[in-house]
Design an enzyme around this catalytic site. Structure first.
Site, short mmCIF file in Angstrom:
data_model
loop_
_atom_site.label_atom_id
_atom_site.label_comp_id
_atom_site.label_asym_id
_atom_site.label_seq_id
_atom_site.Cartn_x
_atom_site.Cartn_y
_atom_site.Cartn_z
N ASP A 63 -6.79 -3.05 -7.58
CA ASP A 63 -7.33 -3.71 -6.39
C ASP A 63 -7.65 -5.16 -6.69
O ASP A 63 -7.97 -5.49 -7.84
CB ASP A 63 -8.59 -2.99 -5.89
CG ASP A 63 -8.89 -3.37 -4.45
OD1 ASP A 63 -8.31 -2.75 -3.56
OD2 ASP A 63 -9.66 -4.32 -4.22
N ARG A 78 -3.37 6.50 1.19
CA ARG A 78 -3.92 7.72 1.80
C ARG A 78 -2.99 8.43 2.77
O ARG A 78 -3.26 9.56 3.14
CB ARG A 78 -5.24 7.39 2.50
CG ARG A 78 -6.38 7.18 1.53
CD ARG A 78 -7.52 6.41 2.15
NE ARG A 78 -7.11 5.04 2.43
CZ ARG A 78 -7.89 4.12 2.97
NH1 ARG A 78 -9.11 4.42 3.34
NH2 ARG A 78 -7.44 2.90 3.16
N TYR A 100 -14.81 -12.30 -0.42
CA TYR A 100 -15.55 -11.06 -0.71
C TYR A 100 -16.72 -11.31 -1.65
O TYR A 100 -17.78 -10.70 -1.53
CB TYR A 100 -14.61 -10.01 -1.32
CG TYR A 100 -13.60 -9.46 -0.33
CD1 TYR A 100 -13.91 -8.39 0.49
CD2 TYR A 100 -12.33 -10.03 -0.20
CE1 TYR A 100 -12.99 -7.89 1.41
CE2 TYR A 100 -11.40 -9.54 0.71
CZ TYR A 100 -11.74 -8.47 1.51
OH TYR A 100 -10.83 -7.99 2.42
N ARG A 124 0.83 -1.22 0.00
CA ARG A 124 0.00 0.00 0.00
C ARG A 124 0.86 1.27 0.00
O ARG A 124 0.46 2.28 0.58
CB ARG A 124 -0.96 0.04 1.19
CG ARG A 124 -2.04 -1.00 1.15
CD ARG A 124 -3.24 -0.54 0.35
NE ARG A 124 -4.17 -1.64 0.15
CZ ARG A 124 -5.32 -1.77 0.80
NH1 ARG A 124 -5.68 -0.88 1.67
NH2 ARG A 124 -6.09 -2.80 0.56
N ARG A 180 -6.46 11.21 -6.00
CA ARG A 180 -7.70 10.47 -5.79
C ARG A 180 -8.89 11.43 -5.88
O ARG A 180 -9.93 11.10 -6.48
CB ARG A 180 -7.66 9.81 -4.43
CG ARG A 180 -8.82 8.88 -4.15
CD ARG A 180 -8.64 8.34 -2.74
NE ARG A 180 -9.64 7.38 -2.35
CZ ARG A 180 -10.90 7.67 -2.06
NH1 ARG A 180 -11.33 8.90 -2.16
NH2 ARG A 180 -11.73 6.71 -1.68
C1 LIG Z 1 -7.97 -7.42 0.86
C2 LIG Z 1 -7.39 -6.52 -0.21
C3 LIG Z 1 -8.09 -5.51 -0.93
N1 LIG Z 1 -7.19 -4.93 -1.82
C4 LIG Z 1 -5.96 -5.52 -1.66
C5 LIG Z 1 -6.07 -6.53 -0.70
C6 LIG Z 1 -4.98 -7.50 -0.30
C7 LIG Z 1 -3.98 -6.89 0.61
C8 LIG Z 1 -4.54 -6.58 1.98
O1 LIG Z 1 -4.72 -7.51 2.76
O2 LIG Z 1 -4.72 -5.38 2.24
C9 LIG Z 1 -4.73 -5.24 -2.41
C10 LIG Z 1 -4.45 -3.87 -2.84
N2 LIG Z 1 -5.22 -2.76 -2.72
C11 LIG Z 1 -4.57 -1.68 -3.25
C12 LIG Z 1 -3.34 -2.13 -3.79
C13 LIG Z 1 -2.46 -1.21 -4.63
C14 LIG Z 1 -1.06 -1.33 -4.58
C15 LIG Z 1 -0.34 -0.92 -3.30
O3 LIG Z 1 -0.12 -1.79 -2.43
O4 LIG Z 1 0.09 0.24 -3.21
C16 LIG Z 1 -3.23 -3.48 -3.50
C17 LIG Z 1 -2.08 -4.45 -3.78
C18 LIG Z 1 -5.06 -0.29 -3.30
C19 LIG Z 1 -6.12 0.12 -2.37
N3 LIG Z 1 -7.30 -0.55 -2.10
C20 LIG Z 1 -8.05 0.21 -1.26
C21 LIG Z 1 -7.37 1.42 -0.98
C22 LIG Z 1 -7.89 2.57 -0.15
C23 LIG Z 1 -8.93 3.25 -0.99
C24 LIG Z 1 -9.03 4.72 -0.87
O5 LIG Z 1 -8.18 5.46 -1.44
O6 LIG Z 1 -10.01 5.13 -0.26
C25 LIG Z 1 -6.14 1.37 -1.67
C26 LIG Z 1 -5.07 2.43 -1.73
C27 LIG Z 1 -9.42 -0.14 -0.80
C28 LIG Z 1 -9.67 -1.53 -0.36
N4 LIG Z 1 -9.38 -2.66 -1.10
C29 LIG Z 1 -9.73 -3.77 -0.37
C30 LIG Z 1 -10.27 -3.35 0.87
C31 LIG Z 1 -10.74 -4.28 1.96
C32 LIG Z 1 -10.27 -1.96 0.86
C33 LIG Z 1 -10.84 -1.05 1.91
C34 LIG Z 1 -9.96 -0.96 3.09
C35 LIG Z 1 -9.04 0.21 2.96
O7 LIG Z 1 -9.56 1.30 2.67
O8 LIG Z 1 -7.82 0.05 3.19
C36 LIG Z 1 -9.55 -5.15 -0.84
#
Ligand SMILES: Cc1c2[nH]c(c1CCC(=O)O)Cc1[nH]c(c(CCC(=O)O)c1C)Cc1[nH]c(c(CCC(=O)O)c1C)Cc1[nH]c(c(C)c1CCC(=O)O)C2
Length: 342
Positions: free
Chosen positions: A74, A28, A151, A24, A37
């Site tokens: 994602d 944010r 999911y 990540r 964003r």
């Molecule tokens: C379970 C999972 C998801 N997404 C992901 C996983 C596996 C890794 C983990 O265990 O975290 C993987 C993921 N999600 C994102 C990336 C991008 C690459 C990176 O790592 O920078 C990667 C590799 C962007 C993201 N994916 C998400 C964000 C935040 C969104 C935002 O900007 O509001 C980002 C940067 C949203 C997301 N996406 C997901 C959830 C549950 C959420 C909401 C929770 C949260 O807000 O952190 C599903």
């Protein structure tokens, strides 16, 4: 012989300073991410606008000079590409239409159709492979089938993956059909990322830890083995990182059983234990507690040194045990890098 440090570590080389990136890292906690964003409007639009997705992927590289960039996308884009509705509720997380019966599994779109939805992601990869610095490795990724299925079945994140376990236990054949469909889609998706320029791919099995015994073998190990075997057959030489989060003792032997070149370790695993029981099979990645990037202070530096030292006898890519959180202090990331790189 390649010069990129991440690829050298993945090939099994022990480096005097471990290469580093963060899960990540585009997120944010960075003001420039929040600005891009806002420009995109919402998270999913950001994922699907190649120019903006490439921009946020590059931001942490410019700011910190990480050794790898991970494609901004994602894991839940695959369910969407297979026909489910997907949206994100601000402050809560993802929501999806659900799949809970044999008929609904059968009604998913065929694997070949996923590229109709996912082609902007491949364009992001193409932009990145042109624009990244020469020394930076581009990592593509997908969710592992079990995590993605949790999911799809629940329609949201769940603390214990209860709905997915219920479907699995009530109708193992239909559940297996769902895992198989996601497995095939994941192979097609990762292959397309590699064809567009991804140099490494990572499989995120964030909920692997809730699978026990035979279920772990059938739904964490076996899908990873299938995906890795197929990726390596189609794209010889492309390394794969597997992240069976919270697998605990099942981290031992995971790389050997699946063919992964590297296992990513969450921070519930003791680094000294992992050095003895996981690193003997090859490269490991991890495993600093992401909370330290919120709290900082002397504990951050001492824990960074402990992780570096624990893995210093073998191939290691420094990373966090899970994603950096929105409340992390960007200056603590600089402190972490200074402690690693000296
Ligand atoms: C379970 C999972 C998801 N997404 C992901 C996983 C596996 C890794 C983990 O265990 O975290 C993987 C993921 N999600 C994102 C990336 C991008 C690459 C990176 O790592 O920078 C990667 C590799 C962007 C993201 N994916 C998400 C964000 C935040 C969104 C935002 O900007 O509001 C980002 C940067 C949203 C997301 N996406 C997901 C959830 C549950 C959420 C909401 C929770 C949260 O807000 O952190 C599903």
């Amino acid at each position: 012989m390649t010069q990129k440090t991440i690829l050298r570590a993945l090939a099994g080389e022990r480096l005097p300073t471990p290469p580093v990136w963060m899960m990540r890292q585009a997120g944010r906690y960075l003001p420039e991410y929040r600005a891009t964003r806002a420009q995109a409007g919402d998270f999913l639009s950001l994922c699907y606008y190649p120019d903006l997705a490439a921009e946020v992927t590059l931001q942490p590289i410019r700011r910190y000079g990480f050794d790898a960039a991970i494609l901004f996308a994602d894991i839940l884009l695959i369910p969407q590409a297979l026909g489910l509705d997907l949206w994100f509720v601000t402050g809560e997380g993802p929501r999806l239409s659900t799949v809970t019966s044999a008929a609904e599994v059968a009604a998913l779109k065929p694997v070949d159709a996923i590229h109709d939805t996912l082609s902007p992601i491949y364009e992001t990869v193409r932009i990145l492979s042109r624009e990244l610095p020469r020394e930076t490795t581009l990592i593509g990724f997908a969710g592992a089938p079990w995590t993605v299925a949790t999911y799809m079945i629940a329609g949201r994140g769940t603390p214990d993956q209860g709905p997915a376990h219920m479907f699995k236990d009530a109708d193992r054949a239909s559940f297996t059909a769902l895992i198989d469909r996601v497995t095939e889609a994941t192979i097609a998706y990762l292959s397309a990322q590699i064809e567009a320029g991804a140099e490494v791919v990572k499989l995120f099995d964030s909920w692997a830890g809730s699978l026990k015994g035979q279920d772990f073998d059938d739904f964490a190990l076996e899908p990873a083995r299938r995906i890795i075997t197929e990726i390596k057959a189609r794209h010889p030489g492309i390394p794969v990182i597997a992240f069976p989060r919270e697998a605990g003792p099942r981290y031992a032997g995971f790389a050997h059983a699946t063919g992964a070149d590297c296992v990513a370790l969450d921070n519930s695993v003791d680094a000294e234990w992992a050095a003895a029981h996981v690193q003997m099979d090859g490269c490991v990645q991890g495993n600093l507690d992401p909370k330290l990037l919120v709290s900082g202070g002397p504990d951050l530096e001492s824990e960074v040194r402990r992780v570096v030292n624990a893995f210093s006898n073998g191939p290691h890519i420094f990373n966090l045990g899970h994603g950096i959180t929105p409340d992390a202090d960007p200056q603590n990331v600089s402190r972490m890098l200074a402690a690693i790189r000296g």
